[in-house]
Design an enzyme around this catalytic site. Structure first.
Site, PDB file in Angstrom:
ATOM      1  N   GLU A 114       0.845  -1.197   0.000  1.00  0.00           N
ATOM      2  CA  GLU A 114       0.000   0.000   0.000  1.00  0.00           C
ATOM      3  C   GLU A 114       0.882   1.249   0.000  1.00  0.00           C
ATOM      4  O   GLU A 114       1.995   1.236   0.518  1.00  0.00           O
ATOM      5  CB  GLU A 114      -0.909  -0.075   1.246  1.00  0.00           C
ATOM      6  CG  GLU A 114      -1.781   1.115   1.543  1.00  0.00           C
ATOM      7  CD  GLU A 114      -2.835   1.436   0.493  1.00  0.00           C
ATOM      8  OE1 GLU A 114      -2.450   1.586  -0.680  1.00  0.00           O
ATOM      9  OE2 GLU A 114      -4.017   1.591   0.852  1.00  0.00           O
ATOM     10  N   ASP A 115       0.375   2.310  -0.585  1.00  0.00           N
ATOM     11  CA  ASP A 115       1.174   3.537  -0.637  1.00  0.00           C
ATOM     12  C   ASP A 115       1.219   4.249   0.712  1.00  0.00           C
ATOM     13  O   ASP A 115       2.274   4.571   1.225  1.00  0.00           O
ATOM     14  CB  ASP A 115       0.667   4.493  -1.743  1.00  0.00           C
ATOM     15  CG  ASP A 115      -0.831   4.817  -1.627  1.00  0.00           C
ATOM     16  OD1 ASP A 115      -1.535   4.246  -0.769  1.00  0.00           O
ATOM     17  OD2 ASP A 115      -1.295   5.665  -2.413  1.00  0.00           O
ATOM     18  N   ASP A 118      -3.437   6.412   6.354  1.00  0.00           N
ATOM     19  CA  ASP A 118      -3.852   7.611   7.082  1.00  0.00           C
ATOM     20  C   ASP A 118      -4.759   7.151   8.230  1.00  0.00           C
ATOM     21  O   ASP A 118      -4.279   6.781   9.294  1.00  0.00           O
ATOM     22  CB  ASP A 118      -4.550   8.561   6.102  1.00  0.00           C
ATOM     23  CG  ASP A 118      -4.966   9.883   6.723  1.00  0.00           C
ATOM     24  OD1 ASP A 118      -4.590  10.148   7.876  1.00  0.00           O
ATOM     25  OD2 ASP A 118      -5.659  10.671   6.048  1.00  0.00           O
ATOM     26  N   PHE A 167      -0.694  16.342   3.890  1.00  0.00           N
ATOM     27  CA  PHE A 167      -1.061  15.672   2.645  1.00  0.00           C
ATOM     28  C   PHE A 167       0.155  15.663   1.736  1.00  0.00           C
ATOM     29  O   PHE A 167       0.767  16.693   1.497  1.00  0.00           O
ATOM     30  CB  PHE A 167      -2.253  16.345   1.961  1.00  0.00           C
ATOM     31  CG  PHE A 167      -2.909  15.428   0.975  1.00  0.00           C
ATOM     32  CD1 PHE A 167      -3.864  14.515   1.391  1.00  0.00           C
ATOM     33  CD2 PHE A 167      -2.550  15.449  -0.358  1.00  0.00           C
ATOM     34  CE1 PHE A 167      -4.447  13.620   0.490  1.00  0.00           C
ATOM     35  CE2 PHE A 167      -3.126  14.567  -1.273  1.00  0.00           C
ATOM     36  CZ  PHE A 167      -4.081  13.655  -0.845  1.00  0.00           C
ATOM     37  N   ARG A 180       1.443  12.119  -9.513  1.00  0.00           N
ATOM     38  CA  ARG A 180       1.888  10.748  -9.226  1.00  0.00           C
ATOM     39  C   ARG A 180       3.299  10.500  -9.759  1.00  0.00           C
ATOM     40  O   ARG A 180       4.008   9.635  -9.270  1.00  0.00           O
ATOM     41  CB  ARG A 180       0.954   9.721  -9.886  1.00  0.00           C
ATOM     42  CG  ARG A 180      -0.440   9.641  -9.291  1.00  0.00           C
ATOM     43  CD  ARG A 180      -1.147   8.391  -9.823  1.00  0.00           C
ATOM     44  NE  ARG A 180      -2.590   8.449  -9.652  1.00  0.00           N
ATOM     45  CZ  ARG A 180      -3.240   8.093  -8.540  1.00  0.00           C
ATOM     46  NH1 ARG A 180      -2.569   7.675  -7.491  1.00  0.00           N
ATOM     47  NH2 ARG A 180      -4.548   8.158  -8.483  1.00  0.00           N
TER      48      ARG A 180
HETATM   49  P1  IMP Z   1      -7.051   5.844   4.875  1.00  0.00           P
HETATM   50  O1  IMP Z   1      -8.159   4.884   4.525  1.00  0.00           O
HETATM   51  O2  IMP Z   1      -7.549   7.046   5.640  1.00  0.00           O
HETATM   52  O3  IMP Z   1      -5.908   5.159   5.594  1.00  0.00           O
HETATM   53  O4  IMP Z   1      -6.535   6.470   3.529  1.00  0.00           O
HETATM   54  C1  IMP Z   1      -5.741   5.739   2.687  1.00  0.00           C
HETATM   55  C2  IMP Z   1      -5.878   6.169   1.253  1.00  0.00           C
HETATM   56  O5  IMP Z   1      -6.154   7.571   1.127  1.00  0.00           O
HETATM   57  C3  IMP Z   1      -4.560   5.920   0.570  1.00  0.00           C
HETATM   58  O6  IMP Z   1      -4.513   4.655  -0.053  1.00  0.00           O
HETATM   59  C4  IMP Z   1      -4.458   7.063  -0.399  1.00  0.00           C
HETATM   60  O7  IMP Z   1      -5.054   6.704  -1.633  1.00  0.00           O
HETATM   61  C5  IMP Z   1      -5.260   8.187   0.230  1.00  0.00           C
HETATM   62  N1  IMP Z   1      -4.400   9.130   0.986  1.00  0.00           N
HETATM   63  C6  IMP Z   1      -4.357   9.328   2.319  1.00  0.00           C
HETATM   64  N2  IMP Z   1      -3.456  10.262   2.642  1.00  0.00           N
HETATM   65  C7  IMP Z   1      -2.918  10.681   1.480  1.00  0.00           C
HETATM   66  C8  IMP Z   1      -1.904  11.651   1.160  1.00  0.00           C
HETATM   67  O8  IMP Z   1      -1.313  12.353   2.005  1.00  0.00           O
HETATM   68  N3  IMP Z   1      -1.621  11.795  -0.165  1.00  0.00           N
HETATM   69  C9  IMP Z   1      -2.230  11.071  -1.143  1.00  0.00           C
HETATM   70  N4  IMP Z   1      -3.165  10.144  -0.888  1.00  0.00           N
HETATM   71  C10 IMP Z   1      -3.519   9.964   0.416  1.00  0.00           C
HETATM   72 MG    MG Z   2      -5.358   8.222  -3.772  1.00  0.00          MG
END
Ligand code: IMP
Ligand code: MG
Length: 193
Positions: A114-115, A118, A167, A180
């Site tokens: 996973e990238d 958050d 972010f 990207r």
């Molecule tokens: P989560 O479900 O809140 O953990 O969010 C995860 C997803 O939100 C990631 O797979 C990203 O696609 C997107 N995301 C969350 N934070 C960022 C950020 O700082 N930059 C870009 N994408 C983000």
């Molecule tokens: Mg995204």
């Protein structure tokens, strides 16, 4: 003028209005070094049981490509695409699977790639779905984890970098589908994370 180079009102509001590309948080060199270290650890830990890498599109595509080449094992790869409802910068936790896996997970050693984590809601949802398919093991490798933002308890054995709750974009990560292709990871100024 909007970012498409025109004033076409049909396109609606510019999602990047008021935002600008900020400082480099993690350089290309730092990423390369860290991905190499993760690859070495994974190579050791998965010796004799090569993992199936499951990349989460689109954000993880670049990390997946580099990580896979840093692992000295005959890995297999598959991808899932998810789209989560929410704003440009915040996930709601409601995740829709846009592309499911092609392979069967039964008795496989699955490593989710996973990238960024958050709130952790996206991964928590994915993990539940994948573990229901009876893999032999299921672990997570995340390039970035935002410190103290997780709303669910996720055990992530492979973390590239812990970062502040800004972010960020670049190296696969986007805002409104752009940036990207940046080689470094940079902070987006004006975005509320
Ligand atoms: P989560 O479900 O809140 O953990 O969010 C995860 C997803 O939100 C990631 O797979 C990203 O696609 C997107 N995301 C969350 N934070 C960022 C950020 O700082 N930059 C870009 N994408 C983000
Ligand atoms: Mg995204």
């Amino acid at each position: 003028m909007n970012r498409h180079g025109g004033n076409d009102p049909e396109r609606g509001e510019d999602p990047l209005a008021g935002l600008s590309l900020g400082r480099v948080l993690i350089t290309e060199d730092e990423i390369t070094r860290r991905v190499g270290e993760l690859g070495e650890r994974i190579t050791k830990n998965y010796a004799g049981r090569p993992p199936l890498l499951v990349g989460v599109l689109k954000g993880a595509f670049m990390f997946m490509a580099d990580l896979a080449r840093a692992i000295q094992l005959p890995v297999e790869m598959d991808f899932m695409a998810v789209s989560s409802y929410g704003t440009a910068t915040k996930t709601s936790g409601i995740v829709r699977i846009v592309k499911d896996l092609d392979v069967d997970l039964v008795d496989r050693h699955v490593l989710i790639v996973e990238d960024i984590v958050d709130s952790g809601l996206t991964l928590s949802y994915l993990k539940k779905g994948l573990s229901a398919q009876n893999p032999a093991s299921l672990e997570i490798c995340a390039l970035l984890v935002k410190t103290d933002q997780q709303r669910v308890d996720l055990n992530i054995p492979y973390v590239g970098f812990e970062i502040p709750p800004d972010f960020v974009v670049g190296y696969g990560l986007d805002i409104a589908e752009v940036y990207r292709n940046l080689r470094d990871i940079r902070i987006m100024v004006g975005a509320t994370s």
